[in-house]
Design an enzyme around this catalytic site. Structure first.
Site, PDB file in Angstrom:
ATOM      1  N   ARG A  47     123.935  49.418 113.466  1.00  0.00           N
ATOM      2  CA  ARG A  47     125.252  48.353 113.201  1.00  0.00           C
ATOM      3  C   ARG A  47     124.546  47.187 113.825  1.00  0.00           C
ATOM      4  NH1 ARG A  47     124.868  46.855 117.703  1.00  0.00           N
ATOM      5  NH2 ARG A  47     126.669  45.728 117.574  1.00  0.00           N
ATOM      6  N   GLY A  48     125.278  45.978 113.609  1.00  0.00           N
ATOM      7  CA  GLY A  48     125.008  44.650 114.131  1.00  0.00           C
ATOM      8  C   GLY A  48     124.565  44.034 112.638  1.00  0.00           C
ATOM      9  N   ALA A  49     124.952  42.654 112.573  1.00  0.00           N
ATOM     10  CA  ALA A  49     124.801  42.072 111.345  1.00  0.00           C
ATOM     11  C   ALA A  49     123.306  41.949 110.856  1.00  0.00           C
ATOM     12  CB  ALA A  49     125.459  40.817 111.244  1.00  0.00           C
ATOM     13  N   ARG A  90     129.218  48.035 104.104  1.00  0.00           N
ATOM     14  CA  ARG A  90     130.166  47.426 105.070  1.00  0.00           C
ATOM     15  C   ARG A  90     130.433  46.032 104.634  1.00  0.00           C
ATOM     16  NH1 ARG A  90     128.959  47.837 111.402  1.00  0.00           N
ATOM     17  NH2 ARG A  90     131.199  47.494 111.502  1.00  0.00           N
ATOM     18  N   GLN A 197     130.951  49.018 121.981  1.00  0.00           N
ATOM     19  CA  GLN A 197     129.514  48.555 121.779  1.00  0.00           C
ATOM     20  C   GLN A 197     129.071  47.859 123.099  1.00  0.00           C
ATOM     21  OE1 GLN A 197     131.867  48.057 119.522  1.00  0.00           O
ATOM     22  NE2 GLN A 197     130.930  48.074 117.270  1.00  0.00           N
ATOM     23  N   ASP A 238     129.123  37.680 112.359  1.00  0.00           N
ATOM     24  CA  ASP A 238     128.839  38.363 111.148  1.00  0.00           C
ATOM     25  C   ASP A 238     128.910  37.613 109.940  1.00  0.00           C
ATOM     26  OD1 ASP A 238     129.838  40.485 113.376  1.00  0.00           O
ATOM     27  OD2 ASP A 238     128.901  41.842 111.701  1.00  0.00           O
ATOM     28  N   ASN A 248     133.547  37.726 113.696  1.00  0.00           N
ATOM     29  CA  ASN A 248     132.705  38.683 114.766  1.00  0.00           C
ATOM     30  C   ASN A 248     133.719  39.752 115.019  1.00  0.00           C
ATOM     31  OD1 ASN A 248     130.397  39.119 116.148  1.00  0.00           O
ATOM     32  ND2 ASN A 248     131.545  38.580 118.121  1.00  0.00           N
ATOM     33  N   LYS A 249     133.198  40.541 116.011  1.00  0.00           N
ATOM     34  CA  LYS A 249     133.924  41.795 116.470  1.00  0.00           C
ATOM     35  C   LYS A 249     135.263  41.364 116.848  1.00  0.00           C
ATOM     36  CE  LYS A 249     132.736  45.188 116.442  1.00  0.00           C
ATOM     37  NZ  LYS A 249     133.266  46.066 114.878  1.00  0.00           N
TER      38      LYS A 249
HETATM   39  O1  MRU Z   1     130.794  46.577 113.968  1.00  0.00           O
HETATM   40  P1  MRU Z   1     129.341  46.182 114.450  1.00  0.00           P
HETATM   41  O2  MRU Z   1     129.189  46.871 115.808  1.00  0.00           O
HETATM   42  O3  MRU Z   1     128.569  46.231 113.617  1.00  0.00           O
HETATM   43  O4  MRU Z   1     129.974  44.615 115.061  1.00  0.00           O
HETATM   44  C1  MRU Z   1     128.624  43.834 115.426  1.00  0.00           C
HETATM   45  C2  MRU Z   1     129.042  42.467 115.886  1.00  0.00           C
HETATM   46  O5  MRU Z   1     130.363  42.183 115.789  1.00  0.00           O
HETATM   47  C3  MRU Z   1     128.087  41.705 116.325  1.00  0.00           C
HETATM   48  O6  MRU Z   1     128.469  40.887 117.395  1.00  0.00           O
HETATM   49  C4  MRU Z   1     127.582  40.956 115.415  1.00  0.00           C
HETATM   50  O7  MRU Z   1     127.033  41.622 114.411  1.00  0.00           O
HETATM   51  C5  MRU Z   1     126.247  40.166 115.664  1.00  0.00           C
HETATM   52  S1  MRU Z   1     125.206  40.950 116.001  1.00  0.00           S
HETATM   53  C6  MRU Z   1     123.611  39.899 116.447  1.00  0.00           C
END
Ligand code: MRU
Length: 356
Positions: A47-49, A90, A197, A238, A248-249
Site C-alpha cells: 500500500r502507499g501511492a 484501488r 498505518q 494519493d 490523502n488518507k
Molecule cells: O490506504 P493507504 O495505506 O494506501 O494510504 C496511503 C496514504 O494515504 C499515503 O499517505 C499516501 O499514499 C502517500 S504514500 C507516499
C-alpha cells in the site's frame, strides 16, 4: 539502518513485503501473476501511492511473461485486459493508472517485433519506474530541507516512508533527510485509524531509523498544536488535482484545518506522478470505501455492538486553501497551484529524461 525492501523483482517473481503483518512479522509474498499482484494491492499487502504504481508496473511484466502467448497481437490484448484488472484494484491513488499507462505506452512503441522484444521492453520500463521513484524521493527530501527548522517537531499522518515507496519515502523521507543531516527532529505519529498505518508502519520505520517519535491518537493533534509544540505537519498524498486539492488518507483534512487554525505550516510531499492534470478539483477524485471490518475490528477483536452500521471512506480531500506548499522532486509548488503545478510537471520531465 533499513533492513527491508517494500518490493523487489527477482528472476521473474515480484517479491513484496506483506505490510499487513507488520510490525510483528517481516514476511514476503512471491507473486507470479498479474492477478496475484492485483489482489495484493486490493488487500493492502502492499500500500502507499508510489509503491502500488511500481507493483502494478511489474504486474504488467508478469502478465506478459505468462506461458502460451502465440502472437504479439495476443500479448497486446492480454496487456490491455491486465491494465484494467490492475487499475480497478484501488481507485484513489493516481500513481496506479499512471504507471499502467506508461507500461501500455512502452508496449506500443514501434520496433518491437517479437514477443521477446516486448517482454524485454516492459521489464526495462518497470525497472525505470522503480529507479525513478527511489531517485525522486531523495530529491523531495532535499528540496524540503530549507523548510525544516533546525529543531523541528513534526506531526505526520499515515505512512509515507520506504514501505509506501520503493525506497526512502516522501513525507517521511523529508523527516529522515533532516535527521540524517543534523537537524534535531521529533515526530508525533498519528496512529491513523482505521488500519493504523501510523502506529504499525510509520512507528516501525522510525524505530528502524533511530528517529525520535511518539505515537498519538488521531484526535490529539489539535491539543498538540494548541500548546505550541508543533513546527510543521508533513503528509504524503494519493492524487493532486490541478487546483492543488489533494486526496490523502482519511483524517488529513481534519489535520489541515487544525494546522491552519494554529498557523502551523502544512506540507504535502509527492512525486509529480501523483499530480493528475486531467482533473480540475478534488471533487473529481474517486474516494475508495473499504470494508466495515476495518472499523468494527481492531486486529481480530470486534469492538462495535453487533448491529451498529459502519461508514469507512479510506481517503479525504484537503482543499488547496489549507496547504502551505506541495513539495515534489522538481521543486516546491506554492499557491496559486493552477500556475505552479504545470511548471513543476514540465521541469520533472527534464529531470527524469536526463537521469534515465
Ligand atoms: O490506504 P493507504 O495505506 O494506501 O494510504 C496511503 C496514504 O494515504 C499515503 O499517505 C499516501 O499514499 C502517500 S504514500 C507516499
Amino acid at each position: 539502518m533499513k533492513t527491508y525492501a517494500s518490493l523487489q523483482w527477482q528472476n521473474g517473481i515480484l517479491r513484496l513485503l506483506d505490510q499487513r503483518l507488520l510490525p510483528h512479522q517481516q514476511s514476503y509474498l512471491d507473486l507470479k501473476s498479474v492477478y496475484e499482484v492485483a489482489a495484493a494491492i486490493r488487500e493492502m499487502a502492499v500500500r502507499g501511492a508510489p509503491v502500488i504504481g511500481v507493483a502494478a508496473a511489474y504486474g504488467m511484466v508478469l502478465a506478459a511473461l505468462q506461458n502460451e502467448i502465440n502472437s504479439l497481437q495476443e500479448l497486446q490484448t492480454i496487456l490491455k485486459n491486465s491494465a484494467q484488472v490492475l487499475v480497478a484494484s484501488r481507485p484513489t491513488a493516481v500513481n496506479l493508472s499512471w504507471a499502467v499507462q506508461r507500461m501500455l505506452k512502452a508496449a506500443d512503441e514501434p520496433g518491437l517485433r517479437t514477443i521477446a522484444d516486448l517482454r524485454d521492453r516492459l521489464l526495462r520500463e518497470a525497472n525505470d519506474i522503480a529507479a525513478e521513484d527511489s531517485r525522486t524521493n531523495r530529491l523531495i527530501a532535499q528540496n524540503a530541507f530549507p523548510l525544516v527548522p533546525d529543531t523541528a517537531n513534526f506531526i505526520h499522518h499515515c505512512n509515507t516512508g520506504g514501505l509506501a515507496t520503493v525506497d526512502y519515502g516522501t513525507a517521511l523521507g523529508i523527516i529522515r533527510f533532516a535527521h540524517e543531516n543534523g537537524k534535531k527532529v521529533h515526530v508525533y505519529v498519528d496512529e491513523t485509524r482505521p488500519r493504523l498505518q501510523g502506529a504499525r508502519l510509520t512507528a516501525w520505520e522510525l524505530s528502524q531509523l533511530g528517529i525520535p517519535h511518539s505515537v498519538i491518537v488521531d484526535g490529539a493533534s489539535g491539543f498538540l498544536m494548541q500548546h505550541h509544540k508543533i513546527d510543521l505537519v508533513t503528509v504524503g498524498c494519493d492524487r493532486v488535482a490541478s487546483n492543488g486539492d489533494v486526496a490523502n488518507k482519511i483524517g488529513t483534512y481534519n489535520l489541515a484545518i487544525v494546522a491552519k487554525a494554529h498557523g502551523v505550516p502544512f506540507y504535502v510531499a509527492a512525486p509529480t506522478s501523483t499530480i493528475d492534470p486531467s482533473i480540475k478539483t478534488g471533487h473529481e477524485i474517486p474516494i475508495e470505501e473499504r470494508e466495515p471490518s476495518e472499523v468494527s475490528q481492531i486486529g481480530t477483536e470486534t469492538i462495535l455492538p453487533k448491529h451498529s452500521a459502519v461508514f469507512n471512506p479510506a481517503f479525504d480531500i484537503t482543499p488547496a486553501a489549507y496547504i502551505t506548499a506541495i513539495i515534489t522532486e522538481a521543486g516546491i509548488a506554492c499557491p496559486p497551484y493552477e500556475k505552479t503545478l504545470p511548471l513543476l510537471l514540465k521541469k520533472a520531465q527534464t529531470i527524469h529524461r536526463n537521469c534515465s
